[in-house]
Design a protein around this motif. Structure first.
Motif, PDB file in Angstrom:
ATOM      1  N   ILE A  28       0.841  -1.205   0.000  1.00  7.73           N
ATOM      2  CA  ILE A  28       0.000   0.000   0.000  1.00  7.73           C
ATOM      3  C   ILE A  28       0.871   1.248   0.000  1.00  7.73           C
ATOM      4  O   ILE A  28       0.640   2.187  -0.763  1.00  7.73           O
ATOM      5  CB  ILE A  28      -0.951   0.003   1.213  1.00  7.73           C
ATOM      6  CG1 ILE A  28      -2.014  -1.077   1.053  1.00  7.73           C
ATOM      7  CG2 ILE A  28      -1.619   1.359   1.387  1.00  7.73           C
ATOM      8  CD1 ILE A  28      -2.858  -1.292   2.299  1.00  7.73           C
ATOM      9  N   SER A  29       1.878   1.261   0.831  1.00  5.65           N
ATOM     10  CA  SER A  29       2.767   2.415   0.925  1.00  5.65           C
ATOM     11  C   SER A  29       3.532   2.651  -0.374  1.00  5.65           C
ATOM     12  O   SER A  29       3.736   3.793  -0.791  1.00  5.65           O
ATOM     13  CB  SER A  29       3.751   2.214   2.070  1.00  5.65           C
ATOM     14  OG  SER A  29       4.601   3.312   2.207  1.00  5.65           O
ATOM     15  N   ALA A  30       3.936   1.589  -1.036  1.00  5.19           N
ATOM     16  CA  ALA A  30       4.713   1.723  -2.267  1.00  5.19           C
ATOM     17  C   ALA A  30       3.866   2.140  -3.463  1.00  5.19           C
ATOM     18  O   ALA A  30       4.353   2.817  -4.363  1.00  5.19           O
ATOM     19  CB  ALA A  30       5.425   0.407  -2.578  1.00  5.19           C
ATOM     20  N   THR A  31       2.604   1.757  -3.492  1.00  5.98           N
ATOM     21  CA  THR A  31       1.777   2.033  -4.665  1.00  5.98           C
ATOM     22  C   THR A  31       0.849   3.234  -4.499  1.00  5.98           C
ATOM     23  O   THR A  31       0.274   3.696  -5.482  1.00  5.98           O
ATOM     24  CB  THR A  31       0.922   0.807  -5.027  1.00  5.98           C
ATOM     25  OG1 THR A  31       0.087   0.470  -3.923  1.00  5.98           O
ATOM     26  CG2 THR A  31       1.804  -0.378  -5.395  1.00  5.98           C
ATOM     27  N   LEU A  32       0.687   3.740  -3.299  1.00  4.90           N
ATOM     28  CA  LEU A  32      -0.194   4.880  -3.063  1.00  4.90           C
ATOM     29  C   LEU A  32       0.502   6.166  -3.491  1.00  4.90           C
ATOM     30  O   LEU A  32       1.591   6.477  -3.022  1.00  4.90           O
ATOM     31  CB  LEU A  32      -0.563   4.958  -1.576  1.00  4.90           C
ATOM     32  CG  LEU A  32      -1.525   6.067  -1.184  1.00  4.90           C
ATOM     33  CD1 LEU A  32      -2.913   5.789  -1.770  1.00  4.90           C
ATOM     34  CD2 LEU A  32      -1.612   6.163   0.326  1.00  4.90           C
ATOM     35  N   THR A  33      -0.142   6.920  -4.375  1.00 10.18           N
ATOM     36  CA  THR A  33       0.446   8.181  -4.827  1.00 10.18           C
ATOM     37  C   THR A  33      -0.114   9.342  -4.020  1.00 10.18           C
ATOM     38  O   THR A  33      -1.200   9.262  -3.449  1.00 10.18           O
ATOM     39  CB  THR A  33       0.158   8.413  -6.319  1.00 10.18           C
ATOM     40  OG1 THR A  33      -1.247   8.586  -6.504  1.00 10.18           O
ATOM     41  CG2 THR A  33       0.663   7.252  -7.168  1.00 10.18           C
ATOM     42  N   GLU A  34       0.634  10.421  -4.002  1.00  6.63           N
ATOM     43  CA  GLU A  34       0.177  11.615  -3.304  1.00  6.63           C
ATOM     44  C   GLU A  34      -1.077  12.175  -3.952  1.00  6.63           C
ATOM     45  O   GLU A  34      -1.946  12.712  -3.272  1.00  6.63           O
ATOM     46  CB  GLU A  34       1.290  12.655  -3.275  1.00  6.63           C
ATOM     47  CG  GLU A  34       2.450  12.248  -2.399  1.00  6.63           C
ATOM     48  CD  GLU A  34       3.588  13.251  -2.401  1.00  6.63           C
ATOM     49  OE1 GLU A  34       3.539  14.213  -3.192  1.00  6.63           O
ATOM     50  OE2 GLU A  34       4.519  13.076  -1.603  1.00  6.63           O
ATOM     51  N   THR A  35      -1.182  12.046  -5.257  1.00  9.80           N
ATOM     52  CA  THR A  35      -2.362  12.527  -5.970  1.00  9.80           C
ATOM     53  C   THR A  35      -3.618  11.825  -5.485  1.00  9.80           C
ATOM     54  O   THR A  35      -4.659  12.459  -5.287  1.00  9.80           O
ATOM     55  CB  THR A  35      -2.193  12.315  -7.489  1.00  9.80           C
ATOM     56  OG1 THR A  35      -0.999  12.988  -7.919  1.00  9.80           O
ATOM     57  CG2 THR A  35      -3.382  12.844  -8.265  1.00  9.80           C
ATOM     58  N   GLU A  36      -3.546  10.516  -5.278  1.00 16.80           N
ATOM     59  CA  GLU A  36      -4.703   9.764  -4.782  1.00 16.80           C
ATOM     60  C   GLU A  36      -5.123  10.233  -3.387  1.00 16.80           C
ATOM     61  O   GLU A  36      -6.315  10.350  -3.100  1.00 16.80           O
ATOM     62  CB  GLU A  36      -4.391   8.266  -4.752  1.00 16.80           C
ATOM     63  CG  GLU A  36      -4.237   7.651  -6.114  1.00 16.80           C
ATOM     64  CD  GLU A  36      -3.719   6.224  -6.054  1.00 16.80           C
ATOM     65  OE1 GLU A  36      -3.906   5.520  -7.063  1.00 16.80           O
ATOM     66  OE2 GLU A  36      -3.148   5.803  -5.035  1.00 16.80           O
ATOM     67  N   VAL A  37      -4.139  10.514  -2.542  1.00 17.86           N
ATOM     68  CA  VAL A  37      -4.444  10.986  -1.189  1.00 17.86           C
ATOM     69  C   VAL A  37      -5.105  12.363  -1.248  1.00 17.86           C
ATOM     70  O   VAL A  37      -6.116  12.614  -0.592  1.00 17.86           O
ATOM     71  CB  VAL A  37      -3.161  11.030  -0.320  1.00 17.86           C
ATOM     72  CG1 VAL A  37      -3.437  11.664   1.032  1.00 17.86           C
ATOM     73  CG2 VAL A  37      -2.584   9.644  -0.154  1.00 17.86           C
ATOM     74  N   ILE A  38      -4.551  13.254  -2.058  1.00 17.28           N
ATOM     75  CA  ILE A  38      -5.107  14.606  -2.194  1.00 17.28           C
ATOM     76  C   ILE A  38      -6.527  14.541  -2.740  1.00 17.28           C
ATOM     77  O   ILE A  38      -7.429  15.214  -2.239  1.00 17.28           O
ATOM     78  CB  ILE A  38      -4.206  15.476  -3.083  1.00 17.28           C
ATOM     79  CG1 ILE A  38      -2.841  15.690  -2.408  1.00 17.28           C
ATOM     80  CG2 ILE A  38      -4.867  16.828  -3.370  1.00 17.28           C
ATOM     81  CD1 ILE A  38      -1.787  16.263  -3.321  1.00 17.28           C
ATOM     82  N   GLU A  39      -6.752  13.726  -3.758  1.00 15.88           N
ATOM     83  CA  GLU A  39      -8.088  13.607  -4.347  1.00 15.88           C
ATOM     84  C   GLU A  39      -9.092  13.035  -3.341  1.00 15.88           C
ATOM     85  O   GLU A  39     -10.251  13.458  -3.310  1.00 15.88           O
ATOM     86  CB  GLU A  39      -8.047  12.730  -5.596  1.00 15.88           C
ATOM     87  CG  GLU A  39      -7.400  13.410  -6.775  1.00 15.88           C
ATOM     88  CD  GLU A  39      -7.266  12.502  -7.988  1.00 15.88           C
ATOM     89  OE1 GLU A  39      -7.519  11.287  -7.866  1.00 15.88           O
ATOM     90  OE2 GLU A  39      -6.895  13.024  -9.049  1.00 15.88           O
ATOM     91  N   ARG A  40      -8.674  12.090  -2.510  1.00 17.11           N
ATOM     92  CA  ARG A  40      -9.565  11.499  -1.516  1.00 17.11           C
ATOM     93  C   ARG A  40     -10.061  12.562  -0.536  1.00 17.11           C
ATOM     94  O   ARG A  40     -11.257  12.669  -0.270  1.00 17.11           O
ATOM     95  CB  ARG A  40      -8.847  10.393  -0.752  1.00 17.11           C
ATOM     96  CG  ARG A  40      -9.720   9.794   0.352  1.00 17.11           C
ATOM     97  CD  ARG A  40      -8.978   8.796   1.207  1.00 17.11           C
ATOM     98  NE  ARG A  40      -8.386   7.742   0.400  1.00 17.11           N
ATOM     99  CZ  ARG A  40      -7.451   6.916   0.831  1.00 17.11           C
ATOM    100  NH1 ARG A  40      -7.017   7.010   2.062  1.00 17.11           N
ATOM    101  NH2 ARG A  40      -6.960   5.988   0.047  1.00 17.11           N
TER     102      ARG A  40
END
Length: 107
Positions: A28-40
């Motif tokens: 999860i840590s390796a594949t999660l992008t900052e863009t996905e977190v910001i969009e969430r």
């Protein structure tokens, strides 16, 4: 089955479980992008802020603390501010809602 075999079987099962959890969190840590977190968290802001809110109201700041990966800050036209703290795996650590009129901070 002797006591020694039971102990090693339980210990082996426990270590296998820890390995699976570690691999999962690492993936999860390796594949999660900052863009996905910001969009969430920007979409959470849109749902909460209501009419007049836009994705462009939000930006992100990096590493506020060792356990915080990003802080997503959203400010609407009235000056009300939402701050979402995202952990290392994208999980929500905290939410701050700041009202500019009373300078009240609700968590």
């Amino acid at each position: 089955m002797s006591l020694r075999q039971v102990v090693f079987t339980v210990l082996g099962a426990f270590l296998a479980l820890v390995a699976v959890i570690g691999l999962r969190l690492g993936w999860i840590s390796a594949t999660l992008t900052e863009t996905e977190v910001i969009e969430r968290y920007a979409s959470a802001y849109l749902q909460e802020a209501g009419q007049g809110a836009a994705l462009t109201d939000c930006h992100a700041e990096t590493r506020q603390a060792p356990w915080i990966k990003l802080r997503v800050v959203c400010r609407n036209a009235a000056g009300r501010e939402w701050r979402f703290g995202a952990g290392l795996w994208g999980q929500l650590v905290y939410v701050e809602r700041i009202d500019p009129v009373s300078q009240e901070q609700r968590i």
